[in-house]
Write a protein that holds these residues in place. Sequence first.
Motif, mmCIF file in Angstrom:
data_model
loop_
_atom_site.group_PDB
_atom_site.id
_atom_site.type_symbol
_atom_site.label_atom_id
_atom_site.label_comp_id
_atom_site.label_asym_id
_atom_site.label_seq_id
_atom_site.Cartn_x
_atom_site.Cartn_y
_atom_site.Cartn_z
ATOM 1 N N THR A 143 0.831 -1.200 0.000
ATOM 2 C CA THR A 143 0.000 0.000 0.000
ATOM 3 C C THR A 143 0.867 1.252 0.000
ATOM 4 O O THR A 143 0.591 2.203 -0.717
ATOM 5 N N GLY A 144 1.933 1.244 0.785
ATOM 6 C CA GLY A 144 2.837 2.386 0.826
ATOM 7 C C GLY A 144 3.480 2.631 -0.516
ATOM 8 O O GLY A 144 3.567 3.767 -0.990
ATOM 9 N N THR A 145 3.923 1.567 -1.161
ATOM 10 C CA THR A 145 4.533 1.684 -2.483
ATOM 11 C C THR A 145 3.513 2.186 -3.496
ATOM 12 O O THR A 145 3.810 3.055 -4.315
ATOM 13 N N SER A 146 2.312 1.645 -3.466
ATOM 14 C CA SER A 146 1.257 2.083 -4.385
ATOM 15 C C SER A 146 0.942 3.560 -4.192
ATOM 16 O O SER A 146 0.739 4.293 -5.167
ATOM 17 N N ASN A 147 0.900 3.995 -2.951
ATOM 18 C CA ASN A 147 0.633 5.414 -2.677
ATOM 19 C C ASN A 147 1.763 6.299 -3.195
ATOM 20 O O ASN A 147 1.511 7.383 -3.742
ATOM 21 N N GLU A 148 2.990 5.844 -3.032
ATOM 22 C CA GLU A 148 4.129 6.613 -3.525
ATOM 23 C C GLU A 148 4.119 6.692 -5.042
ATOM 24 O O GLU A 148 4.412 7.743 -5.621
ATOM 25 N N ILE A 149 3.762 5.591 -5.699
ATOM 26 C CA ILE A 149 3.657 5.600 -7.164
ATOM 27 C C ILE A 149 2.553 6.556 -7.608
ATOM 28 O O ILE A 149 2.737 7.341 -8.540
ATOM 29 N N SER A 150 1.421 6.514 -6.931
ATOM 30 C CA SER A 150 0.320 7.425 -7.270
ATOM 31 C C SER A 150 0.723 8.886 -7.079
ATOM 32 O O SER A 150 0.406 9.734 -7.914
ATOM 33 N N ASP A 151 1.425 9.173 -5.998
ATOM 34 C CA ASP A 151 1.899 10.543 -5.751
ATOM 35 C C ASP A 151 2.868 10.997 -6.836
ATOM 36 O O ASP A 151 2.779 12.122 -7.328
ATOM 37 N N LEU A 152 3.781 10.114 -7.204
ATOM 38 C CA LEU A 152 4.738 10.434 -8.262
ATOM 39 C C LEU A 152 4.012 10.641 -9.586
ATOM 40 O O LEU A 152 4.302 11.587 -10.328
ATOM 41 N N ASN A 153 3.065 9.762 -9.902
ATOM 42 C CA ASN A 153 2.279 9.913 -11.128
ATOM 43 C C ASN A 153 1.565 11.250 -11.170
ATOM 44 O O ASN A 153 1.571 11.932 -12.202
ATOM 45 N N LEU A 154 0.956 11.628 -10.060
ATOM 46 C CA LEU A 154 0.226 12.891 -10.020
ATOM 47 C C LEU A 154 1.169 14.069 -10.231
ATOM 48 O O LEU A 154 0.887 14.969 -11.038
ATOM 49 N N SER A 155 2.290 14.059 -9.557
ATOM 50 C CA SER A 155 3.275 15.140 -9.731
ATOM 51 C C SER A 155 3.760 15.206 -11.176
ATOM 52 O O SER A 155 3.844 16.277 -11.769
ATOM 53 N N TYR A 156 4.079 14.053 -11.739
ATOM 54 C CA TYR A 156 4.570 13.996 -13.115
ATOM 55 C C TYR A 156 3.512 14.507 -14.089
ATOM 56 O O TYR A 156 3.797 15.327 -14.969
#
Length: 109
Positions: free
Chosen positions: A4-17
Amino acid sequence: MVETGTSNEISDLNLSYLLLAQRLVREDAETAMFRLGMSRELADLLGNLSLSQIVKLAASSLLLCRFRFDDHPILLALTHDGKNLTLQQAHATILLSGKQVEAARNVTH
């Protein structure tokens, strides 16, 4: 929990990108296409996404951005400890732009 932590970090990175990429496209599409290594069609699509569409897309568990230096010469040009940083950056830019031209040719043929 780690998943879940990794998925959240990926989602955050995707949003920023996606938000950065969209801003770049809206400010100067040609420069954004070069810097991001994307086609005109993708740039147009990204530039026209709504905020809710971007948020939905960012929620993917897949990383949406990718490294463009997927071959040895580009990685070497970007990481080589040389004395002339400007020359290194120019070399990397030339290599990356060449890859973009090759990709465009492959799409049109």
